[in-house]
Design a protein around this motif. Structure first.
Motif, PDB file in Angstrom:
ATOM      1  N   GLU A  71      72.257  54.234  11.019  1.00 60.75           N
ATOM      2  CA  GLU A  71      70.680  54.785  11.288  1.00 60.75           C
ATOM      3  C   GLU A  71      70.921  56.048  12.404  1.00 60.75           C
ATOM      4  OE1 GLU A  71      68.070  51.911  12.940  1.00 60.75           O
ATOM      5  OE2 GLU A  71      68.737  50.566  11.056  1.00 60.75           O
ATOM      6  N   SER A  72      72.312  56.315  12.872  1.00 60.18           N
ATOM      7  CA  SER A  72      72.494  57.302  13.819  1.00 60.18           C
ATOM      8  C   SER A  72      73.129  58.487  13.417  1.00 60.18           C
ATOM      9  CB  SER A  72      73.027  56.673  15.004  1.00 60.18           C
ATOM     10  OG  SER A  72      72.582  55.106  15.315  1.00 60.18           O
ATOM     11  N   VAL A  73      73.933  58.243  12.463  1.00 57.84           N
ATOM     12  CA  VAL A  73      74.612  59.358  12.050  1.00 57.84           C
ATOM     13  C   VAL A  73      74.151  59.983  10.669  1.00 57.84           C
ATOM     14  CG1 VAL A  73      76.796  58.787  13.478  1.00 57.84           C
ATOM     15  CG2 VAL A  73      76.311  57.974  11.006  1.00 57.84           C
ATOM     16  N   ASP A  74      74.730  61.068  10.263  1.00 51.16           N
ATOM     17  CA  ASP A  74      74.396  61.604   8.884  1.00 51.16           C
ATOM     18  C   ASP A  74      74.728  60.778   7.747  1.00 51.16           C
ATOM     19  OD1 ASP A  74      73.776  63.883  10.240  1.00 51.16           O
ATOM     20  OD2 ASP A  74      74.959  65.384   9.146  1.00 51.16           O
ATOM     21  N   TRP A  75      74.152  61.053   6.719  1.00 48.05           N
ATOM     22  CA  TRP A  75      74.534  59.965   5.441  1.00 48.05           C
ATOM     23  C   TRP A  75      76.006  60.320   5.125  1.00 48.05           C
ATOM     24  CZ3 TRP A  75      71.366  56.682   3.110  1.00 48.05           C
ATOM     25  CH2 TRP A  75      69.844  57.066   3.305  1.00 48.05           C
ATOM     26  N   LEU A  76      76.811  61.557   5.307  1.00 52.34           N
ATOM     27  CA  LEU A  76      78.113  61.467   4.848  1.00 52.34           C
ATOM     28  C   LEU A  76      78.907  61.356   6.079  1.00 52.34           C
ATOM     29  CD1 LEU A  76      79.608  62.565   2.599  1.00 52.34           C
ATOM     30  CD2 LEU A  76      79.835  64.813   3.784  1.00 52.34           C
ATOM     31  N   SER A  98      78.533  55.254  -1.661  1.00 55.88           N
ATOM     32  CA  SER A  98      78.452  56.603  -2.336  1.00 55.88           C
ATOM     33  C   SER A  98      77.377  56.301  -3.454  1.00 55.88           C
ATOM     34  CB  SER A  98      79.897  56.893  -2.892  1.00 55.88           C
ATOM     35  OG  SER A  98      80.730  57.081  -1.822  1.00 55.88           O
ATOM     36  N   LEU A  99      77.673  55.285  -4.317  1.00 62.00           N
ATOM     37  CA  LEU A  99      76.576  54.942  -5.604  1.00 62.00           C
ATOM     38  C   LEU A  99      75.329  54.808  -4.718  1.00 62.00           C
ATOM     39  CD1 LEU A  99      78.683  52.497  -7.822  1.00 62.00           C
ATOM     40  CD2 LEU A  99      77.734  55.094  -8.014  1.00 62.00           C
ATOM     41  N   ALA A 100      75.210  53.968  -3.711  1.00 54.64           N
ATOM     42  CA  ALA A 100      73.863  53.697  -2.986  1.00 54.64           C
ATOM     43  C   ALA A 100      73.195  55.268  -2.562  1.00 54.64           C
ATOM     44  CB  ALA A 100      73.966  52.932  -1.890  1.00 54.64           C
ATOM     45  N   VAL A 101      73.865  56.127  -2.166  1.00 56.26           N
ATOM     46  CA  VAL A 101      73.517  57.406  -1.468  1.00 56.26           C
ATOM     47  C   VAL A 101      72.975  58.451  -2.787  1.00 56.26           C
ATOM     48  CG1 VAL A 101      74.102  59.390  -0.461  1.00 56.26           C
ATOM     49  CG2 VAL A 101      74.850  57.437   0.651  1.00 56.26           C
ATOM     50  N   GLU A 102      74.022  58.276  -3.716  1.00 61.46           N
ATOM     51  CA  GLU A 102      73.492  58.966  -5.036  1.00 61.46           C
ATOM     52  C   GLU A 102      72.567  58.521  -5.829  1.00 61.46           C
ATOM     53  OE1 GLU A 102      77.332  58.529  -7.224  1.00 61.46           O
ATOM     54  OE2 GLU A 102      78.389  59.657  -5.694  1.00 61.46           O
ATOM     55  N   ALA A 314      77.765  69.127   2.229  1.00 60.22           N
ATOM     56  CA  ALA A 314      78.255  68.358   3.457  1.00 60.22           C
ATOM     57  C   ALA A 314      77.021  67.864   3.947  1.00 60.22           C
ATOM     58  CB  ALA A 314      78.616  69.034   4.336  1.00 60.22           C
ATOM     59  N   VAL A 315      75.813  68.262   3.952  1.00 64.49           N
ATOM     60  CA  VAL A 315      74.560  67.720   4.541  1.00 64.49           C
ATOM     61  C   VAL A 315      73.813  67.279   3.293  1.00 64.49           C
ATOM     62  CG1 VAL A 315      72.541  68.280   5.921  1.00 64.49           C
ATOM     63  CG2 VAL A 315      74.638  69.209   6.695  1.00 64.49           C
ATOM     64  N   ILE A 316      73.571  65.918   3.499  1.00 66.68           N
ATOM     65  CA  ILE A 316      72.787  65.411   2.039  1.00 66.68           C
ATOM     66  C   ILE A 316      71.334  64.863   2.716  1.00 66.68           C
ATOM     67  CG2 ILE A 316      72.922  63.311   0.858  1.00 66.68           C
ATOM     68  CD1 ILE A 316      75.875  63.281   1.068  1.00 66.68           C
ATOM     69  N   ARG A 317      70.536  65.145   1.914  1.00 70.51           N
ATOM     70  CA  ARG A 317      68.922  64.872   2.352  1.00 70.51           C
ATOM     71  C   ARG A 317      68.634  64.207   1.082  1.00 70.51           C
ATOM     72  NH1 ARG A 317      68.836  69.551   4.783  1.00 70.51           N
ATOM     73  NH2 ARG A 317      68.698  69.503   7.092  1.00 70.51           N
ATOM     74  N   PRO A 318      68.763  62.991   0.907  1.00 67.60           N
ATOM     75  CA  PRO A 318      68.191  62.159  -0.176  1.00 67.60           C
ATOM     76  C   PRO A 318      66.629  62.167  -0.332  1.00 67.60           C
ATOM     77  CG  PRO A 318      69.932  60.722   0.948  1.00 67.60           C
ATOM     78  CD  PRO A 318      69.259  61.824   1.650  1.00 67.60           C
ATOM     79  N   SER A 340      65.577  55.796   2.925  1.00 66.82           N
ATOM     80  CA  SER A 340      65.619  57.268   3.193  1.00 66.82           C
ATOM     81  C   SER A 340      63.977  57.598   3.423  1.00 66.82           C
ATOM     82  CB  SER A 340      66.347  58.058   2.317  1.00 66.82           C
ATOM     83  OG  SER A 340      65.925  59.424   2.360  1.00 66.82           O
ATOM     84  N   ASP A 341      64.107  58.562   4.386  1.00 67.08           N
ATOM     85  CA  ASP A 341      62.889  59.347   4.477  1.00 67.08           C
ATOM     86  C   ASP A 341      62.610  60.769   4.226  1.00 67.08           C
ATOM     87  OD1 ASP A 341      64.278  59.942   6.772  1.00 67.08           O
ATOM     88  OD2 ASP A 341      62.478  59.484   8.188  1.00 67.08           O
ATOM     89  N   GLY A 342      63.873  61.127   3.593  1.00 66.16           N
ATOM     90  CA  GLY A 342      63.985  62.456   3.086  1.00 66.16           C
ATOM     91  C   GLY A 342      64.832  63.288   4.233  1.00 66.16           C
ATOM     92  N   THR A 343      65.115  62.870   5.319  1.00 75.10           N
ATOM     93  CA  THR A 343      65.854  63.644   6.441  1.00 75.10           C
ATOM     94  C   THR A 343      67.462  63.246   6.341  1.00 75.10           C
ATOM     95  OG1 THR A 343      65.739  61.950   7.943  1.00 75.10           O
ATOM     96  CG2 THR A 343      64.005  63.446   7.910  1.00 75.10           C
ATOM     97  N   LYS A 344      68.135  63.992   6.917  1.00 71.38           N
ATOM     98  CA  LYS A 344      69.590  63.956   6.837  1.00 71.38           C
ATOM     99  C   LYS A 344      70.175  62.860   7.586  1.00 71.38           C
ATOM    100  CE  LYS A 344      70.813  66.765  10.749  1.00 71.38           C
ATOM    101  NZ  LYS A 344      71.632  67.753  11.174  1.00 71.38           N
TER     102      LYS A 344
END
Lengths: 390, 198
Positions: A71-76, A98-102, A314-318, A340-344
């Motif tokens: 919860e403290s770093v970017d998705w990637l 990766s599948l969860a982020v996708e 590189a920056v993912i915003r699901p 996700s709340d739509g942020t990075k």
């Protein structure tokens, strides 16, 4: 008063005692540095003479706040941390995350990347099971299986080094696809490894299944019934060893597993009862054979093409939302519950790790077993403490 | 074999199972809402990035993607609802029990329980909410022993009290750890037993 959930399984008769000598209960700390705990974990054993009366697991020695970091770093940026929970199957951890982020991005990766993911995940499964069976032998006093197992595991690690440069913590599978395409000739090297492995597998099988000491120490020991395995949420070889036909690769198919033919191996009571320590090893041994089958089909079917989805940078915003994605790790169901709340940066990255759930039942297999069986039972769960503690 | 519809699993199957379970549980008299995501499972080509922004502009409704889940009206119902799911609906396995703190401003914590049905191959997510100021909820560890360790973990990380839990000790954290690390308003300690944390 509520009774402990384990109480209803406690009516299993203990071992027959031939001569009843007056003994005193003795508390024994197994760990945190005991080699058979496969990491730093402490099991407090209550022994009545040489027979175990109870056990209590103490975790947390390897807790590295993975979920808080999530919860403290970017998705990637979180991807390399996933390598560190089950460090014997890091490719699978990368894949699960990766599948969860996708799933939140709504992106399906290119087909070639899906095949490469399955290939590295199955190779990692072979490496992990080799290590599991090898170290299990070591726990029980059989040295030879480990050395032969490490010889073949080394070949898998070399393949991984060629494809991504790392031998243990890969971060090769990433949201959007894989890091890079396989280098030239790599797929042929995988095929060559499979040819060799198919022959040496029989060597391991002889070392395990024909080894009197191994059989005596595992058959009929730590029997986990099917009901108990379900109630405690076991997964992977622990669940299948108890005779339950369940494999996420077949039953919740992800990637291209629905195009592949393979069998789900279950415990059959090969040398003792269904669900004993031998059966769990039996499942791991034959899953390696199935992995070879899967790999051969993948090598035949793999198409050409891109390996990274063009819309994932590189920056993912699901998208906002929450999703649970589970994959079949060598040790069982590895699930990521991502919010996700739509942020990075993620709101929550929950890791449901297989060793954690499988280990929670181990202390209930101890009562009635001999003190020396404690190592056999813990070893048969095949825990990786990096994963129980995260 | 369950049919695959996305690269991360049979989502349609799970969604249909959630709908079915919602009806069955409502018929049995429990108060709950079925929450269905309104974005497509797979973003149309070229829209993975922009879809959310455009959907927001076109419609004031919140958009979201992912799993469908059941939201219970009362957290006190959890053990009885999960027992009904286990015995009547065939969800024999609890794979996860956890909690989420949605944000610093949120007054509530979300509790999340994941169930699996090995016959229909579907999974089901049941959620409930508890106020942060009084996070007390009945334990389901006596319904599904698998929840034992999961609830101990959620208890120490979120400060939730699971009433009736058979073994409410800390699991991963030291016994004298202060605060609940996964709450969004958690303040990092300066030191722990004389060891500097900065």
């Amino acid at each position: 008063m509520n009774s402990h959930p384990a109480a209803r399984f406690d009516d299993k008769p203990g071992r027959e005692v031939e001569l009843d000598v007056a003994t005193q209960d003795c508390m024994i700390h197994m760990g945190p540095q005991h080699p058979a705990t496969h990491g730093v974990m402490r099991v407090l054993l209550k022994a009545d003479g040489e027979i175990l009366a109870g056990a209590q697991t103490h975790l947390g020695y390897l807790h590295r706040c993975a979920e808080k970091i999530g919860e403290s770093v970017d998705w990637l940026q979180y991807l390399p941390y996933t390598d560190r929970y089950d460090y014997l199957a890091a490719m699978n951890n990368n894949l699960g995350y990766s599948l969860a982020v996708e799933s939140l991005l709504g992106v399906e990766v290119p087909e070639r990347a899906q095949y490469l993911r399955v290939i590295v995940a199955e190779l990692n499964r072979i490496a992990s099971h080799l290590f599991a069976v090898g170290t299990y032998g070591l726990d029980l006093g059989a040295f030879t299986p480990l050395f032969t197992a490490l010889r073949d595991r080394e070949e898998v690690l070399e393949l991984f080094e060629k494809i991504c440069g790392a031998r243990l913590t890969y971060s090769y599978v990433r949201p959007g696809g894989v890091m890079n395409d396989a280098p030239e000739g790599w797929l042929a090297s995988v095929a060559a490894f499979l040819d060799g492995f198919e022959k040496t597998w029989h060597e391991y099988w002889t070392l395990i299944a024909e080894n009197k000491i191994f059989i005596e120490r595992t058959a009929n020991i730590g029997v986990l019934s099917a009901e108990q395995a379900l109630a405690w949420g076991c997964s992977g070889p622990m669940l299948r060893g108890s005779g339950i036909d369940w494999d996420l690769r077949r039953d919740q198919p992800y990637l291209i597993y629905d195009r592949l033919e393979f069998d789900v191996i279950q415990g059959v009571g090969y040398r003792g009862q269904v669900g004993d320590c031998f059966d769990r090893t039996f499942v791991r041994m034959f899953e390696m054979v199935e992995s070879v089958r899967i790999l051969r089909q993948c090598l035949e079917q793999i198409p050409d093409g891109e390996v990274l989805h063009e819309e994932v940078g590189a920056v993912i915003r699901p998208a906002p939302g929450e999703s649970y994605v589970a994959i079949e790790n060598p040790r069982g169901e590895l699930g990521h519950y991502c919010v996700s709340d739509g942020t990075k940066i993620a709101v929550r990255v929950r890791v449901r790790s297989p060793s954690f759930c499988n280990m929670s039942v181990a202390e209930h297999l101890m009562p009635g077993a001999m003190l020396g069986d404690a190592a056999a039972i813990i070893g048969s769960v095949d825990i990786v403490v990096g994963e129980t503690d995260r | 074999m369950a049919a695959r519809d996305t690269a991360w699993g049979p989502m349609e199957l799970n969604r249909a199972a959630a709908q079915e379970a919602a009806e069955a549980l409502r018929a049995a008299g429990w108060e709950l809402e079925l929450q269905l995501p309104n974005l497509p499972l797979i973003a149309p080509e070229g829209e993975a990035k922009d879809l959310v922004r455009r959907a927001k502009e076109e419609d004031a409704e919140p958009v979201w993607r992912g799993d469908a889940f059941l939201l219970l009206g009362k957290a006190q119902d959890l053990p009885a609802v999960l027992e009904h799911c286990r015995d009547e609906l065939g969800y024999a396995l609890l794979y996860d029990a956890t909690a989420v703190d949605p944000s610093v401003d949120s007054a509530e914590l979300k509790l999340i329980y994941g169930l699996r049905n090995l016959q229909t191959k579907a999974r089901l997510i049941v959620q409930a909410r508890v106020p942060k100021t009084e996070a007390v909820v009945p334990s389901v560890a006596l319904v599904y022993p698998a929840a034992d360790w999961h609830e101990r973990e959620a208890a120490e990380m979120y400060g939730i009290t699971y009433t009736g839990h058979p073994d409410p000790r800390k699991l991963l954290l030291p016994d004298d750890w202060a605060g609940f690390p996964l709450r969004k308003d958690y303040e990092y300690p300066e030191e722990y037993n004389g060891i500097s944390c900065t």
